[in-house]
Design a protein around this motif. Sequence first.
Motif, PDB file in Angstrom:
ATOM      1  N   ILE A 127       2.507   7.155   6.438  1.00 53.20           N
ATOM      2  CA  ILE A 127       3.855   7.058   7.008  1.00 53.20           C
ATOM      3  C   ILE A 127       3.875   7.473   8.477  1.00 53.20           C
ATOM      4  CG2 ILE A 127       6.193   8.026   6.850  1.00 53.20           C
ATOM      5  CD1 ILE A 127       5.447   5.935   4.691  1.00 53.20           C
ATOM      6  N   GLU A 128       3.006   8.390   8.867  1.00 52.13           N
ATOM      7  CA  GLU A 128       2.956   8.852  10.257  1.00 52.13           C
ATOM      8  C   GLU A 128       2.321   7.833  11.200  1.00 52.13           C
ATOM      9  OE1 GLU A 128       2.406  13.462   8.755  1.00 52.13           O
ATOM     10  OE2 GLU A 128       0.710  12.424   9.649  1.00 52.13           O
ATOM     11  N   ASN A 129       1.480   6.957  10.685  1.00 52.23           N
ATOM     12  CA  ASN A 129       0.736   6.046  11.548  1.00 52.23           C
ATOM     13  C   ASN A 129       1.161   4.590  11.483  1.00 52.23           C
ATOM     14  OD1 ASN A 129      -1.722   7.453  12.938  1.00 52.23           O
ATOM     15  ND2 ASN A 129      -1.491   8.422  10.935  1.00 52.23           N
ATOM     16  N   VAL A 130       1.471   4.102  10.308  1.00 48.84           N
ATOM     17  CA  VAL A 130       1.709   2.668  10.137  1.00 48.84           C
ATOM     18  C   VAL A 130       2.941   2.146  10.880  1.00 48.84           C
ATOM     19  CG1 VAL A 130       2.206   0.864   8.417  1.00 48.84           C
ATOM     20  CG2 VAL A 130       0.329   2.479   8.059  1.00 48.84           C
ATOM     21  N   PRO A 131       4.079   2.837  10.859  1.00 48.40           N
ATOM     22  CA  PRO A 131       5.240   2.265  11.561  1.00 48.40           C
ATOM     23  C   PRO A 131       4.986   1.993  13.049  1.00 48.40           C
ATOM     24  CG  PRO A 131       5.971   3.985  10.074  1.00 48.40           C
ATOM     25  CD  PRO A 131       4.461   4.052  10.093  1.00 48.40           C
ATOM     26  N   MET A 132       4.382   2.935  13.758  1.00 50.29           N
ATOM     27  CA  MET A 132       4.103   2.713  15.183  1.00 50.29           C
ATOM     28  C   MET A 132       3.109   1.577  15.371  1.00 50.29           C
ATOM     29  SD  MET A 132       4.681   3.224  18.318  1.00 50.29           S
ATOM     30  CE  MET A 132       5.720   4.664  18.316  1.00 50.29           C
ATOM     31  N   ALA A 133       2.091   1.526  14.538  1.00 49.03           N
ATOM     32  CA  ALA A 133       1.093   0.452  14.661  1.00 49.03           C
ATOM     33  C   ALA A 133       1.752  -0.912  14.459  1.00 49.03           C
ATOM     34  CB  ALA A 133      -0.039   0.670  13.665  1.00 49.03           C
ATOM     35  N   LEU A 134       2.638  -1.016  13.468  1.00 51.70           N
ATOM     36  CA  LEU A 134       3.321  -2.293  13.233  1.00 51.70           C
ATOM     37  C   LEU A 134       4.285  -2.647  14.365  1.00 51.70           C
ATOM     38  CD1 LEU A 134       4.018  -2.193   9.392  1.00 51.70           C
ATOM     39  CD2 LEU A 134       2.506  -3.772  10.619  1.00 51.70           C
ATOM     40  N   GLY A 174      -8.286   0.374   7.934  1.00 57.18           N
ATOM     41  CA  GLY A 174      -8.166   1.802   8.189  1.00 57.18           C
ATOM     42  C   GLY A 174      -7.296   2.503   7.174  1.00 57.18           C
ATOM     43  N   ARG A 175      -6.202   1.851   6.798  1.00 52.46           N
ATOM     44  CA  ARG A 175      -5.285   2.460   5.840  1.00 52.46           C
ATOM     45  C   ARG A 175      -5.828   2.431   4.417  1.00 52.46           C
ATOM     46  NH1 ARG A 175      -3.143   6.331   7.493  1.00 52.46           N
ATOM     47  NH2 ARG A 175      -4.939   6.186   8.803  1.00 52.46           N
ATOM     48  N   MET A 219       0.836  -1.203   0.000  1.00 52.67           N
ATOM     49  CA  MET A 219       0.000   0.000   0.000  1.00 52.67           C
ATOM     50  C   MET A 219       0.871   1.253   0.000  1.00 52.67           C
ATOM     51  SD  MET A 219      -2.767  -1.368   2.757  1.00 52.67           S
ATOM     52  CE  MET A 219      -3.952  -0.060   2.729  1.00 52.67           C
ATOM     53  N   MET A 220       1.942   1.240   0.777  1.00 51.41           N
ATOM     54  CA  MET A 220       2.845   2.387   0.843  1.00 51.41           C
ATOM     55  C   MET A 220       3.478   2.652  -0.522  1.00 51.41           C
ATOM     56  SD  MET A 220       6.345   2.954   3.003  1.00 51.41           S
ATOM     57  CE  MET A 220       7.217   1.928   1.838  1.00 51.41           C
ATOM     58  N   SER A 273      -9.961   6.113  12.746  1.00 54.41           N
ATOM     59  CA  SER A 273     -10.432   5.412  13.951  1.00 54.41           C
ATOM     60  C   SER A 273      -9.981   3.957  13.966  1.00 54.41           C
ATOM     61  CB  SER A 273     -11.959   5.492  14.050  1.00 54.41           C
ATOM     62  OG  SER A 273     -12.366   6.835  14.189  1.00 54.41           O
ATOM     63  N   LEU A 274     -10.054   3.292  12.828  1.00 52.09           N
ATOM     64  CA  LEU A 274      -9.603   1.897  12.764  1.00 52.09           C
ATOM     65  C   LEU A 274      -8.098   1.788  12.991  1.00 52.09           C
ATOM     66  CD1 LEU A 274     -11.776   0.590   9.807  1.00 52.09           C
ATOM     67  CD2 LEU A 274     -11.808  -0.279  12.160  1.00 52.09           C
TER      68      LEU A 274
END
Length: 129
Positions: A53-60, A86-87, A15-16, A109-110
Motif C-alpha cells: 500500500i505504501e509503494n504501489v499507488p505512487m508507482a501507478l 517487485g510486488r 494482489m492487494m 529494487s524492482l
Amino acid sequence: MTNLTGLYAVALALMMIGLSAYVSALRAKTGTAILDGGHIALAERIRRHGNFIENVPMALLLMAFAESGGTASLWIHSAGLSLVAGRILHPLGLFHDKPVTFARIAGGSLSWLSMLISMINIVINQWAA
C-alpha cells in the motif's frame, strides 16, 4: 489510445486483495481486531500488505502520468512489469527474523526501478513538449 497502466492496476489490485485477505484470515484465526495482538505472523502479514500500500499507488500514478504524457508502450510495460515482479517478490522475502533476503531486496529494487522509469519518462516528455 491504450490504457496500459489500467491493466497493470487491475493485476496489482488483485494482489492487494490477496494480501488483505491473507491478513484478514489470520486476524479471524487469532481473534485480533486491531494491530497484531503480539502475533509475529500477523505482524509480518500486516507489513507485507502495508509495504504494498505504501509503494504501489505512487508507482501507478507515475506510470499513468508517463503514459498520458506520451511515453512509448515499451517503457510503460517496462515500468509495469518491474512493478508487478517487485510486488510479487517483496512479500515472499519479508520476515521478522531475516532482515535481508534476495526476494525482499529484489522486490523493493524492482519497485523503485519502476518508479524511476516513469519519472525519467515524465521529465523527458516535459522537455520534449
